[in-house]
Design a protein around this motif. Structure first.
Motif, short mmCIF file in Angstrom:
data_model
loop_
_atom_site.label_atom_id
_atom_site.label_comp_id
_atom_site.label_asym_id
_atom_site.label_seq_id
_atom_site.Cartn_x
_atom_site.Cartn_y
_atom_site.Cartn_z
N VAL A 1 22.20 -22.46 48.97
CA VAL A 1 21.22 -23.47 49.05
C VAL A 1 20.72 -24.14 50.49
O VAL A 1 21.68 -23.86 51.60
CB VAL A 1 21.71 -24.74 48.19
CG1 VAL A 1 22.27 -24.35 46.78
CG2 VAL A 1 23.02 -25.64 48.65
N HIS A 2 19.74 -24.77 50.49
CA HIS A 2 19.06 -25.26 51.67
C HIS A 2 19.72 -26.86 51.59
O HIS A 2 19.33 -27.54 50.97
CB HIS A 2 17.63 -25.13 51.71
CG HIS A 2 17.21 -26.08 52.87
ND1 HIS A 2 16.57 -27.18 52.80
CD2 HIS A 2 17.01 -25.75 54.14
CE1 HIS A 2 15.98 -27.56 54.15
NE2 HIS A 2 16.55 -26.41 55.00
N VAL A 3 20.70 -26.99 52.49
CA VAL A 3 21.64 -28.28 52.44
C VAL A 3 21.07 -29.43 52.57
O VAL A 3 20.92 -30.48 52.10
CB VAL A 3 22.73 -28.34 53.50
CG1 VAL A 3 23.51 -29.41 53.21
CG2 VAL A 3 23.82 -26.99 52.81
N PRO A 4 19.78 -29.45 53.56
CA PRO A 4 19.11 -30.67 53.84
C PRO A 4 18.21 -31.02 52.59
O PRO A 4 17.84 -32.34 52.28
CB PRO A 4 18.17 -30.44 55.02
CG PRO A 4 19.01 -29.50 55.72
CD PRO A 4 19.62 -28.38 54.76
N THR A 5 17.79 -30.02 51.80
CA THR A 5 17.16 -30.40 50.47
C THR A 5 17.90 -31.10 49.43
O THR A 5 17.51 -31.84 48.72
CB THR A 5 16.49 -29.05 50.12
OG1 THR A 5 15.62 -28.75 50.81
CG2 THR A 5 15.71 -29.40 48.74
N TRP A 6 19.14 -30.57 49.39
CA TRP A 6 19.78 -31.06 48.29
C TRP A 6 20.82 -32.05 48.41
O TRP A 6 21.47 -32.71 47.32
CB TRP A 6 20.37 -29.64 47.64
CG TRP A 6 19.72 -28.81 47.12
CD1 TRP A 6 19.37 -27.71 47.61
CD2 TRP A 6 18.92 -28.83 45.94
NE1 TRP A 6 18.30 -26.89 47.02
CE2 TRP A 6 18.06 -27.74 45.95
CE3 TRP A 6 18.67 -29.93 45.08
CZ2 TRP A 6 16.96 -27.51 44.80
CZ3 TRP A 6 17.80 -29.56 44.02
CH2 TRP A 6 16.99 -28.44 43.66
N ILE A 7 21.19 -32.29 49.65
CA ILE A 7 22.33 -33.29 50.02
C ILE A 7 21.70 -34.93 49.83
O ILE A 7 20.36 -34.91 50.34
CB ILE A 7 22.99 -32.92 51.47
CG1 ILE A 7 24.18 -34.05 51.46
CG2 ILE A 7 22.09 -33.13 52.55
CD1 ILE A 7 25.05 -33.65 52.79
N ALA B 1 20.98 -38.54 50.75
CA ALA B 1 20.68 -39.07 52.25
C ALA B 1 21.90 -39.74 52.80
O ALA B 1 22.17 -39.82 53.92
CB ALA B 1 19.45 -40.17 52.01
N GLU B 2 22.52 -40.58 51.62
CA GLU B 2 23.71 -41.38 52.20
C GLU B 2 24.61 -40.35 52.75
O GLU B 2 25.44 -40.70 53.54
CB GLU B 2 24.03 -42.02 51.10
CG GLU B 2 23.10 -43.17 50.98
CD GLU B 2 22.03 -42.72 49.70
OE1 GLU B 2 21.31 -43.51 49.18
OE2 GLU B 2 22.12 -41.41 49.36
N LEU B 3 25.04 -39.24 52.07
CA LEU B 3 26.03 -38.40 52.21
C LEU B 3 25.74 -37.70 53.52
O LEU B 3 26.47 -37.42 54.56
CB LEU B 3 26.27 -37.39 51.23
CG LEU B 3 27.44 -36.35 51.35
CD1 LEU B 3 28.78 -36.92 51.63
CD2 LEU B 3 27.68 -35.40 50.01
N ALA B 4 24.29 -37.39 53.88
CA ALA B 4 23.87 -36.56 55.13
C ALA B 4 24.15 -37.29 56.12
O ALA B 4 24.60 -37.23 57.29
CB ALA B 4 22.31 -36.35 54.90
N ASP B 5 23.79 -38.96 56.11
CA ASP B 5 24.29 -39.61 57.11
C ASP B 5 25.75 -39.67 57.51
O ASP B 5 26.07 -39.99 58.83
CB ASP B 5 23.82 -41.06 56.96
CG ASP B 5 22.30 -41.23 56.73
OD1 ASP B 5 21.37 -40.44 57.26
OD2 ASP B 5 21.91 -42.35 55.99
#
Length: 423
Positions: free
Chosen positions: A407-413, A415-419
């Motif tokens: 999967v394209h991680v930036p699409t599916w993660i 926002a809080e977890l990405a931070d």
């Protein structure tokens, strides 16, 4: 751009907001998403996170206030710089490994692409994978060009009747709210190409979707010059009967190759995402023969520059058509390939247990130089299912590799977890 010519202009300080909104790159980059949320959060929610639609409705006072806000300006400037870097493929994996680009691209054909809910031209996993491929290619700087369909009826709305039956109603897309633009030829004209279909010619318009480095071209038969039944060929995804399906796949394969040529694109590799795109092979062989190649030379060159991903582990999921139906709808498409018609048809011949038919997966398997399933188990299943294509070859040696879906991680993660994990 002139999309919003009918409303007050966007202030010059933030004048590229429209350009950012129309490029789906924004959908997986935090600064761009934050920018639209800050502009008008309630409107952002009300428009289902569709900045193209949002800019039609945002109050001029909001735009003026944003243009004068130093914090908004900083976020805007970061987003625009990042967008420019993405389009130019600066500081990417590709630019680091291939600093002297060849100018050629990878043409990625798929019947559906899942990019964002504002562009409802997808149904499920095949489209999600195709969309994620495009986004990851943009992040890596890979010169990928997508080719698919523009389905103007989008999703259907489902209702249950008083008698308990499912009923579907289709709603046409509002073109002004969709992140697309007319694709143009090198001389600046709208790209329209003709596709031979049976005893007639169908005109196909081409739309462009931008995703940073990547462009996606969508084919659309809904033109006034076409007959009503031909206008409906691209109306909806996976609609109609087998006759509709084969015509759609001819438009996708033959029309897609012709559209790329009209746009001035000369891909170095063609990637067929599922068998729906198999008729790409017919148009490419025909083009090579018209340039002087023999059928065998053309097929060899096709195999050197074609890759194929198969997705479906059950026989019923692979498109197969009676030969008379193929002959009927390809009647006007042969050109100089006509002398080799039987050899081309043999590339698709396959008997899955109910008689020999023209199988789109078999066509792709015999025409691609590399084939993969979408998991290790799926690779095993495919090698077993289509074993008769490689007579005398042990199952483990049949040329079907496996590349497990990602999967394209930036699409599916979130926002809080990405931070948290990608500060």
């Amino acid at each position: 751009m002139t999309r919003y010519a009918g409303r007050p202009p966007i202030p010059e300080r933030i004048g590229r907001l429209e350009e950012l909104a129309i490029d789906l790159w924004w959908s997986w980059h935090s600064d761009a998403r934050i920018l639209f949320r800050q502009l008008d959060y309630m409107l952002w929610r009300a428009t289902a996170h569709n900045p193209v639609r949002m800019l039609w409705q945002v109050a001029p006072e909001r735009l003026q206030a944003a243009a004068a806000d130093s914090a908004f300006q900083l976020t805007y400037d970061r987003a625009i710089r990042a967008l420019d870097d993405a389009r130019a493929a600066r500081n990417t994996w590709w630019s680091g490994h291939f600093p002297q680009p060849s100018g050629q691209s990878v043409a990625y054909f798929s019947a559906e692409f899942a990019l964002h809910q504002s562009l409802p031209i997808y149904a499920g996993g095949l489209g999600v994978l195709a969309g994620d491929h495009c986004k990851e290619a943009s992040d890596l700087g890979v010169p990928l060009i997508g080719v698919g369909f523009m389905y103007p009826q989008g999703y259907f709305h489902q209702h249950i009747s008083a008698e308990g039956w499912q009923e579907e109603s289709y709603e046409r897309l509002n073109w002004s709210d969709v992140p697309i633009e007319p694709a143009t030829t090198p001389d600046g004209k709208p790209c329209v190409t003709a596709v031979p279909l049976g005893d007639r010619s169908v005109l196909v318009a081409v739309w462009r979707v931008r995703m940073g480095r990547v462009k996606l071209y969508l084919l659309d038969t809904d033109l006034e010059e076409n007959a009503p039944w031909d206008r409906d060929l691209s109306a909806r995804l996976y609609g109609g009967d087998r006759e509709t399906r084969i015509q759609q796949e001819i438009v996708l394969g033959i029309g897609g190759v012709r559209a790329l040529k009209a746009l001035g694109s000369d891909p170095g590799v063609f990637h067929l995402n599922e068998g729906h795109a198999g008729f790409v092979v017919l148009q490419r062989i025909r083009d090579l023969i018209e340039r002087g190649a023999t059928f065998d030379e053309a097929l060899r060159r096709i195999r050197e520059t074609t890759v194929f991903t198969t997705h479906t582990p059950v026989a019923a999921g692979h498109d197969a058509f009676p030969f008379h139906l193929v002959e009927k709808h390809l009647a006007g498409a042969w050109g100089t390939l006509g002398a080799h018609r039987e050899r081309f048809l043999a590339l698709g011949e396959y008997d899955s247990g109910s008689g020999s038919q023209f199988n789109m997966t078999a066509l792709a398997l015999r025409s691609a130089g590399a084939t993969n399933g979408v998991s290790r188990l799926h690779g095993q299943v495919t090698r077993a299912m289509f074993g008769s294509i490689w007579p005398g070859v042990a199952e483990a040696d049949r040329p079907v590799a496996s590349i497990t879906n990602g999967v394209h991680v930036p699409t599916w993660i979130a926002a809080e977890l990405a931070d948290l994990v990608c500060p």
